[in-house]
Design a protein around this motif. Structure first.
Motif, PDB file in Angstrom:
ATOM      1  N   VAL A 208      13.484  -7.327 -12.637  1.00  0.00           N
ATOM      2  CA  VAL A 208      14.120  -6.032 -12.371  1.00  0.00           C
ATOM      3  C   VAL A 208      13.066  -4.992 -12.032  1.00  0.00           C
ATOM      4  O   VAL A 208      13.330  -4.033 -11.295  1.00  0.00           O
ATOM      5  CB  VAL A 208      14.974  -5.567 -13.578  1.00  0.00           C
ATOM      6  CG1 VAL A 208      16.206  -6.428 -13.751  1.00  0.00           C
ATOM      7  CG2 VAL A 208      14.146  -5.522 -14.854  1.00  0.00           C
ATOM      8  N   ARG A 209      11.848  -5.177 -12.547  1.00  0.00           N
ATOM      9  CA  ARG A 209      10.761  -4.224 -12.274  1.00  0.00           C
ATOM     10  C   ARG A 209      10.184  -4.396 -10.873  1.00  0.00           C
ATOM     11  O   ARG A 209       9.423  -3.539 -10.408  1.00  0.00           O
ATOM     12  CB  ARG A 209       9.636  -4.400 -13.294  1.00  0.00           C
ATOM     13  CG  ARG A 209       9.980  -3.994 -14.706  1.00  0.00           C
ATOM     14  CD  ARG A 209       8.743  -4.074 -15.593  1.00  0.00           C
ATOM     15  NE  ARG A 209       7.642  -3.278 -15.093  1.00  0.00           N
ATOM     16  CZ  ARG A 209       6.602  -3.749 -14.404  1.00  0.00           C
ATOM     17  NH1 ARG A 209       6.491  -5.050 -14.142  1.00  0.00           N
ATOM     18  NH2 ARG A 209       5.639  -2.939 -13.985  1.00  0.00           N
ATOM     19  N   LEU A 210      10.525  -5.506 -10.218  1.00  0.00           N
ATOM     20  CA  LEU A 210       9.975  -5.762  -8.884  1.00  0.00           C
ATOM     21  C   LEU A 210      10.886  -5.261  -7.771  1.00  0.00           C
ATOM     22  O   LEU A 210      10.556  -5.408  -6.581  1.00  0.00           O
ATOM     23  CB  LEU A 210       9.716  -7.260  -8.699  1.00  0.00           C
ATOM     24  CG  LEU A 210       8.793  -7.945  -9.721  1.00  0.00           C
ATOM     25  CD1 LEU A 210       8.582  -9.405  -9.350  1.00  0.00           C
ATOM     26  CD2 LEU A 210       7.472  -7.206  -9.842  1.00  0.00           C
ATOM     27  N   ILE A 211      12.038  -4.716  -8.114  1.00  0.00           N
ATOM     28  CA  ILE A 211      12.944  -4.205  -7.089  1.00  0.00           C
ATOM     29  C   ILE A 211      12.240  -3.109  -6.292  1.00  0.00           C
ATOM     30  O   ILE A 211      11.614  -2.204  -6.865  1.00  0.00           O
ATOM     31  CB  ILE A 211      14.239  -3.661  -7.739  1.00  0.00           C
ATOM     32  CG1 ILE A 211      15.004  -4.805  -8.421  1.00  0.00           C
ATOM     33  CG2 ILE A 211      15.108  -2.962  -6.710  1.00  0.00           C
ATOM     34  CD1 ILE A 211      15.491  -5.875  -7.475  1.00  0.00           C
ATOM     35  N   ASP A 212      12.361  -3.212  -4.967  1.00  0.00           N
ATOM     36  CA  ASP A 212      11.664  -2.274  -4.089  1.00  0.00           C
ATOM     37  C   ASP A 212      12.671  -1.649  -3.111  1.00  0.00           C
ATOM     38  O   ASP A 212      13.315  -2.373  -2.352  1.00  0.00           O
ATOM     39  CB  ASP A 212      10.574  -3.029  -3.325  1.00  0.00           C
ATOM     40  CG  ASP A 212       9.651  -2.102  -2.561  1.00  0.00           C
ATOM     41  OD1 ASP A 212       9.495  -0.951  -2.995  1.00  0.00           O
ATOM     42  OD2 ASP A 212       9.119  -2.538  -1.522  1.00  0.00           O
ATOM     43  N   PRO A 213      12.850  -0.340  -3.142  1.00  0.00           N
ATOM     44  CA  PRO A 213      12.121   0.628  -3.965  1.00  0.00           C
ATOM     45  C   PRO A 213      12.608   0.612  -5.406  1.00  0.00           C
ATOM     46  O   PRO A 213      13.766   0.273  -5.663  1.00  0.00           O
ATOM     47  CB  PRO A 213      12.444   1.960  -3.291  1.00  0.00           C
ATOM     48  CG  PRO A 213      13.783   1.748  -2.669  1.00  0.00           C
ATOM     49  CD  PRO A 213      13.796   0.314  -2.225  1.00  0.00           C
TER      50      PRO A 213
ATOM     51  N   ARG B 187       9.403  -6.664  -4.355  1.00  0.00           N
ATOM     52  CA  ARG B 187       8.007  -6.602  -3.927  1.00  0.00           C
ATOM     53  C   ARG B 187       7.233  -7.740  -4.586  1.00  0.00           C
ATOM     54  O   ARG B 187       7.673  -8.321  -5.588  1.00  0.00           O
ATOM     55  CB  ARG B 187       7.399  -5.256  -4.314  1.00  0.00           C
ATOM     56  CG  ARG B 187       7.328  -5.006  -5.812  1.00  0.00           C
ATOM     57  CD  ARG B 187       6.505  -3.764  -6.137  1.00  0.00           C
ATOM     58  NE  ARG B 187       6.550  -3.427  -7.550  1.00  0.00           N
ATOM     59  CZ  ARG B 187       5.834  -4.023  -8.503  1.00  0.00           C
ATOM     60  NH1 ARG B 187       4.995  -5.014  -8.184  1.00  0.00           N
ATOM     61  NH2 ARG B 187       5.922  -3.631  -9.764  1.00  0.00           N
ATOM     62  N   ALA B 188       6.088  -8.061  -4.050  1.00  0.00           N
ATOM     63  CA  ALA B 188       5.250  -9.108  -4.639  1.00  0.00           C
ATOM     64  C   ALA B 188       4.669  -8.604  -5.965  1.00  0.00           C
ATOM     65  O   ALA B 188       4.309  -7.429  -6.092  1.00  0.00           O
ATOM     66  CB  ALA B 188       4.125  -9.469  -3.678  1.00  0.00           C
ATOM     67  N   PRO B 189       4.575  -9.481  -6.955  1.00  0.00           N
ATOM     68  CA  PRO B 189       4.002  -9.062  -8.246  1.00  0.00           C
ATOM     69  C   PRO B 189       2.536  -8.678  -8.096  1.00  0.00           C
ATOM     70  O   PRO B 189       1.784  -9.303  -7.344  1.00  0.00           O
ATOM     71  CB  PRO B 189       4.152 -10.310  -9.124  1.00  0.00           C
ATOM     72  CG  PRO B 189       5.175 -11.153  -8.461  1.00  0.00           C
ATOM     73  CD  PRO B 189       5.055 -10.871  -6.989  1.00  0.00           C
ATOM     74  N   ARG B 190       2.160  -7.627  -8.818  1.00  0.00           N
ATOM     75  CA  ARG B 190       0.753  -7.233  -8.882  1.00  0.00           C
ATOM     76  C   ARG B 190       0.142  -7.811 -10.153  1.00  0.00           C
ATOM     77  O   ARG B 190       0.847  -8.281 -11.042  1.00  0.00           O
ATOM     78  CB  ARG B 190       0.640  -5.707  -8.848  1.00  0.00           C
ATOM     79  CG  ARG B 190       1.135  -5.089  -7.554  1.00  0.00           C
ATOM     80  CD  ARG B 190       0.791  -3.608  -7.499  1.00  0.00           C
ATOM     81  NE  ARG B 190       1.684  -2.827  -8.312  1.00  0.00           N
ATOM     82  CZ  ARG B 190       2.760  -2.172  -7.850  1.00  0.00           C
ATOM     83  NH1 ARG B 190       3.067  -2.242  -6.566  1.00  0.00           N
ATOM     84  NH2 ARG B 190       3.509  -1.470  -8.663  1.00  0.00           N
ATOM     85  N   GLN B 191      -1.154  -7.744 -10.260  1.00  0.00           N
ATOM     86  CA  GLN B 191      -1.836  -8.361 -11.386  1.00  0.00           C
ATOM     87  C   GLN B 191      -1.341  -7.800 -12.714  1.00  0.00           C
ATOM     88  O   GLN B 191      -1.144  -8.538 -13.686  1.00  0.00           O
ATOM     89  CB  GLN B 191      -3.350  -8.139 -11.265  1.00  0.00           C
ATOM     90  CG  GLN B 191      -4.178  -8.918 -12.277  1.00  0.00           C
ATOM     91  CD  GLN B 191      -4.027 -10.420 -12.131  1.00  0.00           C
ATOM     92  OE1 GLN B 191      -3.916 -10.938 -11.006  1.00  0.00           O
ATOM     93  NE2 GLN B 191      -3.995 -11.142 -13.247  1.00  0.00           N
TER      94      GLN B 191
END
Length: 599
Positions: free
Chosen positions: A338-343, A523-527
């Motif tokens: 859910v945190r990767l939803i863009d925007p 969006r793609a996951p960040r580190q």
């Protein structure tokens, strides 16, 4: 002159007394000379008998629910009750009319009921070991055939015998008696779980084993209400001598009743160790460690609520600075997307977002949100699940918990009309079934009103995609939310399923109808999203999307599918029965059957 005769004095004859009239027969003698009649039955006597019969009926209903509770850790709640009500209904009618119309004056040995109840936990303990061979459908029936059915039948025989004692018209009274008592029994069957459930685990007598002992005590009290039916002193002594060994066994050796070293000695043969256990309102809750490949799971009855690796799996290593454990099950990691939803909600990753979790499990997804700095509210029905998530799976402390029914929470909070949640995690699946009320259109609409305009919800659903219940739930989600996309945990279906079955864990992401976006994108996951986790590196980004519309279009049951509402939750419960049986077989491949049987 002739000599004078001496006159013999005349003796006046006394009148002989007339014979006395025959004595009037006494009331006692005349009663004995007439044919025997049944003593007149007063309304008071009849009321007392009905009350005694009612006592047996109440205990029978408690016994019915206790039996399902006792089978649930081995077979799951839904399989344990598949044919439970139907079989007991037949036994009720057969036992009632057998006593009233066939046996008639025969008095059932109701004094055996306490002994049968006390020995039931021992029989359950030993019969559980055959569960894998019997299966989820026949296992509960066979087990109850040697535990519940004889006890229940004798209880109804006793109730019928008491209710119709001294009846002048047994046939009519048996017909008139079974209707109210039978209705009362089925009503109790329906409502008792709601009263007993919240109290389970609060005292020992309100545990699965303790309830059988309480039932034994209740039977004793019910028997005392009929002094004429009590056994002789000699027989009472014999009965007590049979009762004592059962009580001693349950209190000292029966692992269902008391935690003994024997349970871990058995589990050690299957590479498992019991860490903690309690009984609570949603089921038998325990923490188990797999000592072979080093993971820990949280068990609820015949289901797993989550797990964590205690040590790296073979062939893997963890970073030296890792400060928490890896999750075992990928589905909980996918929900974090859910945190990767863009925007993102409010168009800002750094905004002070707020999240709501409906259902906790071990807290894999919830803990991740907290670690990302998201203010999180948790709604969890079971206090033991919440306790174990903190004590054995180290759920982060900085959150707000509401230990209550989610339907009550949502109804209350919706009235405040404050749309404040950017993220909602909905995960309430357990035991092959879901609480139907938490998937109704009304409940989901309540959640939608609590979400921000561009908020996102992730809903975990486990089921067969070809089944009616899956179509019903998904269609209901789509009717409330917008832009829904569904992802399965793994690309291929699990081994051992039939060709026409596809039982999966699936996460569906949706947004509100108020969101101007028409399609959710990730969006793609960040580190920093990965939390230094190997599992998140592999599974956080949803990969295996499911085209539900195409799958459902091929279904031959489309005409039967309707939206789930409060009015038709019984339909979902009915359809979930097959899914629960299928889940039982799958979960037995995850944890050995002997581990499930030891509780």
């Amino acid at each position: 002159m002739p000599p004078k005769r001496k006159r013999t004095p005349k003796v006046k004859a006394k009148a002989s007394p007339s014979p006395p009239p025959p004595p009037r027969p006494s009331a006692a003698r005349s009663a004995s000379s007439r044919p025997a009649r049944a003593p007149l039955t007063t309304d008071t006597d009849r009321s007392k008998r009905q009350l005694r019969a009612l006592a047996y009926i109440i205990i029978a209903a408690i016994t019915s629910h206790t039996s399902v509770l006792s089978l649930s850790p081995v077979y799951g709640g839904t399989p344990s009750s598949l044919y439970h009500v139907q079989i007991l209904s037949v036994l009720f009618v057969l036992a009632w009319f057998t006593q009233t119309l066939v046996l008639k004056s025969w008095k059932p040995p109701s004094y055996l009921l306490p002994i049968m109840a006390i020995y039931t936990p021992a029989v359950l303990r030993y019969s559980a070991q055959w569960s894998s061979k019997l299966g989820a459908v026949y296992g509960p029936i066979v087990t109850e055939a040697i535990t519940l059915y004889p006890l229940f039948t004798l209880t109804i025989l006793s109730a019928a015998s008491v209710a119709l004692e001294n009846s002048t018209n047994v046939f009519l009274d048996s017909i008139l008696g079974i209707a109210p008592l039978g209705f009362f029994f089925h009503h109790l069957q329906a409502v008792l779980p709601g009263y007993i459930g919240p109290l389970i685990g609060s005292t020992w007598f309100l545990t699965r084993c303790g309830l059988w002992h309480a039932i034994g005590a209740l039977f004793t009290l019910a028997n005392l209400l009929s002094p004429s039916r009590l056994p002789s002193r000699h027989l009472t002594s014999i009965l007590i001598s049979f009762l004592v060994p059962g009580l001693l066994y349950n209190s000292n050796q029966n692992t269902m009743c008391t935690l003994t070293p024997a349970i871990n000695a058995t589990l050690a043969d299957y590479n498992h160790t019991l860490i903690a256990r309690k009984e609570s309102l949603t089921g038998y809750i325990s923490v188990l460690d797999n000592t072979d490949i080093n993971y820990r799971v949280l068990r609820c009855d015949h289901s797993l609520l989550g797990g964590e690796w205690q040590q790296p799996p073979k062939g893997y290593s963890w970073p030296a600075d890792k400060d928490f454990r890896e999750p075992v099950y990928a589905v909980f990691v996918i929900m974090e997307a859910v945190r990767l939803i863009d925007p993102p909600p409010k168009g800002d990753d750094n905004h002070n977002h707020k999240a709501l979790a409906i259902g906790l499990g071990i807290g894999t997804s919830v803990d991740a949100l907290i670690r990302h700095g998201i203010e999180t509210d948790i709604v969890e029905l079971d206090p033991v699940v919440y306790e174990y998530a903190q004590d054995y799976f180290f759920l982060s402390k900085n959150h707000t918990a509401y230990l209550e029914d989610a339907t009550e929470f949502v109804a209350r909070e919706t009235e405040k009309r404050v749309a404040r949640y950017d993220y909602v995690l909905h995960d309430v699946f357990t035991g092959g079934a879901v609480p139907a009320g938490l998937f109704t259109r009304e409940f989901l609409m309540g959640l939608e009103r609590m979400m921000a305009d561009d908020g996102v919800i992730a809903i975990n659903w486990a089921g067969d995609l070809n089944a009616l219940e899956s179509q019903m739930v998904v269609r209901t989600m789509q009717s409330v939310f917008k832009g829904c996309r569904s992802f399965r945990e793994y690309a291929e279906k699990a081994e051992g399923q039939k060709e026409d079955e596809d039982f999966i864990n699936m996460v569906t992401f949706c947004t509100t109808p108020r969101n101007p976006s028409t399609r959710l994108t990730f969006r793609a996951p960040r580190q920093e999203d990965l939390l230094n986790s190997l599992t998140r590196k592999q599974m956080l980004m949803p990969k295996h999307e499911v085209d539900l519309d195409t799958i459902f279009a091929k279904s031959t049951n489309q005409g039967e599918v309707t939206l789930l509402t409060k009015a038709n939750t019984g339909l979902l419960k009915k359809w979930q029965r097959n899914g629960a049986v299928g889940h039982w077989g799958l979960i037995r491949t995850v944890v050995p059957g002997r581990v499930w049987e030891e509780y």
